[in-house]
Design an enzyme around this catalytic site. Structure first.
Site, mmCIF file in Angstrom:
data_model
loop_
_atom_site.group_PDB
_atom_site.id
_atom_site.type_symbol
_atom_site.label_atom_id
_atom_site.label_comp_id
_atom_site.label_asym_id
_atom_site.label_seq_id
_atom_site.Cartn_x
_atom_site.Cartn_y
_atom_site.Cartn_z
ATOM 1 N N ASP A 1 -23.317 -14.020 -38.526
ATOM 2 C CA ASP A 1 -21.797 -14.750 -38.992
ATOM 3 C C ASP A 1 -20.902 -15.345 -37.730
ATOM 4 O O ASP A 1 -20.391 -16.019 -38.210
ATOM 5 C CB ASP A 1 -21.248 -13.831 -39.767
ATOM 6 C CG ASP A 1 -20.955 -12.384 -39.096
ATOM 7 O OD1 ASP A 1 -21.726 -11.661 -39.504
ATOM 8 O OD2 ASP A 1 -20.152 -12.384 -38.307
ATOM 9 N N GLU B 1 -30.130 -13.563 -33.192
ATOM 10 C CA GLU B 1 -30.047 -13.565 -34.754
ATOM 11 C C GLU B 1 -31.578 -13.869 -35.340
ATOM 12 O O GLU B 1 -32.067 -14.961 -34.982
ATOM 13 C CB GLU B 1 -29.082 -14.284 -35.178
ATOM 14 C CG GLU B 1 -28.810 -14.371 -36.709
ATOM 15 C CD GLU B 1 -29.136 -13.292 -37.778
ATOM 16 O OE1 GLU B 1 -28.091 -12.500 -37.651
ATOM 17 O OE2 GLU B 1 -29.871 -12.906 -38.346
ATOM 18 N N ASP C 1 -36.331 -12.152 -33.511
ATOM 19 C CA ASP C 1 -35.968 -10.597 -33.790
ATOM 20 C C ASP C 1 -35.606 -9.939 -32.631
ATOM 21 O O ASP C 1 -36.190 -10.214 -31.454
ATOM 22 C CB ASP C 1 -37.806 -9.931 -33.879
ATOM 23 C CG ASP C 1 -37.626 -8.599 -34.467
ATOM 24 O OD1 ASP C 1 -38.639 -7.951 -35.284
ATOM 25 O OD2 ASP C 1 -36.775 -7.980 -33.984
ATOM 26 N N ASP D 1 -25.218 -5.564 -34.078
ATOM 27 C CA ASP D 1 -24.338 -5.704 -35.444
ATOM 28 C C ASP D 1 -25.444 -6.006 -36.286
ATOM 29 O O ASP D 1 -25.570 -7.268 -36.906
ATOM 30 C CB ASP D 1 -23.372 -7.147 -35.069
ATOM 31 C CG ASP D 1 -22.702 -7.334 -36.476
ATOM 32 O OD1 ASP D 1 -22.216 -8.590 -36.503
ATOM 33 O OD2 ASP D 1 -22.830 -6.496 -37.472
ATOM 34 N N SER D 2 -26.289 -5.084 -36.974
ATOM 35 C CA SER D 2 -27.329 -5.365 -37.496
ATOM 36 C C SER D 2 -26.753 -4.977 -39.022
ATOM 37 O O SER D 2 -26.015 -4.312 -39.422
ATOM 38 C CB SER D 2 -28.265 -4.369 -37.412
ATOM 39 O OG SER D 2 -28.184 -3.208 -37.680
ATOM 40 N N SER D 3 -27.535 -5.412 -40.001
ATOM 41 C CA SER D 3 -27.667 -4.973 -41.379
ATOM 42 C C SER D 3 -28.044 -3.770 -41.434
ATOM 43 O O SER D 3 -28.436 -2.942 -40.545
ATOM 44 C CB SER D 3 -28.245 -5.734 -42.310
ATOM 45 O OG SER D 3 -29.548 -6.553 -41.594
HETATM 46 N N1 SAM Z 1 -21.453 -6.209 -40.487
HETATM 47 C C1 SAM Z 1 -22.814 -6.009 -41.219
HETATM 48 C C2 SAM Z 1 -23.017 -4.631 -41.469
HETATM 49 O O1 SAM Z 1 -22.546 -3.930 -41.141
HETATM 50 O O2 SAM Z 1 -24.052 -4.466 -42.392
HETATM 51 C C3 SAM Z 1 -23.874 -6.682 -40.430
HETATM 52 C C4 SAM Z 1 -23.472 -8.191 -40.487
HETATM 53 S S1 SAM Z 1 -24.644 -9.340 -39.586
HETATM 54 C C5 SAM Z 1 -24.665 -10.823 -41.071
HETATM 55 C C6 SAM Z 1 -26.242 -8.470 -39.959
HETATM 56 C C7 SAM Z 1 -27.215 -9.480 -39.243
HETATM 57 O O3 SAM Z 1 -28.443 -8.698 -38.669
HETATM 58 C C8 SAM Z 1 -27.836 -10.488 -40.244
HETATM 59 O O4 SAM Z 1 -27.529 -11.795 -39.961
HETATM 60 C C9 SAM Z 1 -29.545 -10.354 -40.054
HETATM 61 O O5 SAM Z 1 -30.058 -11.284 -40.454
HETATM 62 C C10 SAM Z 1 -29.488 -9.716 -38.725
HETATM 63 N N2 SAM Z 1 -30.741 -9.099 -38.326
HETATM 64 C C11 SAM Z 1 -31.317 -8.055 -39.189
HETATM 65 N N3 SAM Z 1 -32.375 -7.699 -38.512
HETATM 66 C C12 SAM Z 1 -32.373 -8.321 -37.470
HETATM 67 C C13 SAM Z 1 -33.444 -8.172 -36.284
HETATM 68 N N4 SAM Z 1 -34.443 -7.354 -36.320
HETATM 69 N N5 SAM Z 1 -33.291 -9.023 -35.204
HETATM 70 C C14 SAM Z 1 -32.140 -9.848 -35.178
HETATM 71 N N6 SAM Z 1 -31.364 -9.960 -36.225
HETATM 72 C C15 SAM Z 1 -31.463 -9.064 -37.317
#
Ligand code: SAM
Length: 303
Positions: free
Chosen positions: A103, A123, A154, A173-175
């Site tokens: 984001d 991302e 990734d 900052d991952s999901s």
């Molecule tokens: N603040 C949020 C939370 O605490 O859940 C996270 C927000 S941010 C949008 C999370 C991001 O991590 C997403 O855009 C997702 O696509 C990304 N993401 C998930 N797995 C990933 C990976 N293996 N490598 C890079 N990005 C990843």
């Protein structure tokens, strides 16, 4: 609730018509709900369902696979804390890597630090970047900083290719640990982060809720303590629209110059020329974030 022929996803009006309810096996038996004014975007990327809706009280909301990632009203709490807790704990951070964070909010916060010379972000999902730029310009503003380089891929694979000791700080900052972010909570990933950090470098990773996920936190803690030979500390903050209204952060440093996460050595207000005042973070709340309730202290601060 009619929205020009857009099919309502299961999490909309699943419980109360015209409301978004965050129903997930990660928080069984409970679901935070927000009143939906209008669905603004719905899409399916190679990795997840992506939705944006206008809520009646929290501004626009970004949802991935039915889980709230941010709202315009309370995103500041998360973005400012996950960024300034690590960066204000070390003097003169220069090279910073963000994993996830599509984001752009963490980028916006990192760019407040004038000592930073290079900001890289990896991302996995380009749809998140594009949707954020379209619907959340005040958050995706982070991408406009000339120090930022965006990699779409990734984070696990990206870090494997990073030369040893490259970064002063890595912010994850991952999901949640279901879906594409699963590997970002495991020991091999932490080992690749530690390798990519300089001696005394720091990692801050999203570390779930002490009310809901103590088992996940214990795993993150165990892995962190095995991999990071400097300091390992847990901090937490309030984000009303995250499950249970709180979110935590695991802060780790590699062996080398001592890092005292609890007492910021590099206060952000001193040199923030962004023209956008901080809405949440300050030095007092930085230190307070490491104070834990007794039930969590028993598990997290045991040594
Ligand atoms: N603040 C949020 C939370 O605490 O859940 C996270 C927000 S941010 C949008 C999370 C991001 O991590 C997403 O855009 C997702 O696509 C990304 N993401 C998930 N797995 C990933 C990976 N293996 N490598 C890079 N990005 C990843």
């Amino acid at each position: 609730m009619e929205t020009e022929g857009v099919k309502e996803p299961d999490c909309i009006s699943a419980v109360i018509p015209g409301w978004f309810s965050e129903i997930s096996p990660m928080w069984p038996g409970e679901a935070h709900s927000l009143k939906v004014e209008k669905i603004l975007f719905q899409g399916k990327s190679d990795y997840q369902d992506v939705m944006v809706f206008q809520s009646s009280t929290y501004g626009k909301v970004l949802v991935l696979d039915g889980v709230i990632q941010l709202t315009e009203r309370d995103e500041c709490a998360y973005q400012e804390m996950i960024t300034h807790l690590p960066l204000c704990s070390i003097p003169n951070p220069k090279k910073v890597l963000v994993i996830g964070g599509g984001d752009g909010g963490v980028l916006r916060e990192v760019s407040r630090h004038s000592s930073v010379e290079k900001i890289e972000i990896c991302e996995i999902d380009k749809m998140v970047v594009d949707v954020s730029k379209q619907f959340f310009p005040d958050i995706a503003v982070g991408y406009e900083d000339p120090r930022v380089t965006l990699h779409i891929g990734d984070g696990v694979a990206f870090l494997k290719a990073v030369p040893e000791g490259t970064y002063d700080a890595v912010i994850v900052d991952s999901s949640d640990p279901i879906g594409p972010a699963q590997e970002l909570f495991k020991k091999p990933f932490f080992e690749s982060v530690a390798k990519a950090l300089r001696p005394g470098g720091v990692m801050c990773t999203q570390a779930e809720s002490i009310w809901l996920h103590m088992h996940i936190i214990e795993d993150i803690l165990a892995n962190s303590r095995q991999v990071f030979k400097g300091s390992v500390k847990y901090a937490w903050t309030t984000v009303p629209t995250y499950p249970s209204g709180v979110i935590g952060f695991m802060l780790c440093s590699t062996e080398g110059p001592e890092v005292d996460f609890k007492h910021p050595v590099n206060p952000i207000d001193a040199h923030d020329k962004s023209g956008r005042p901080l809405r949440f973070y300050n030095s007092e709340i930085h230190s307070a974030a490491f104070c834990l309730p007794s039930f969590a202290k028993k598990v997290i601060d045991y040594k």
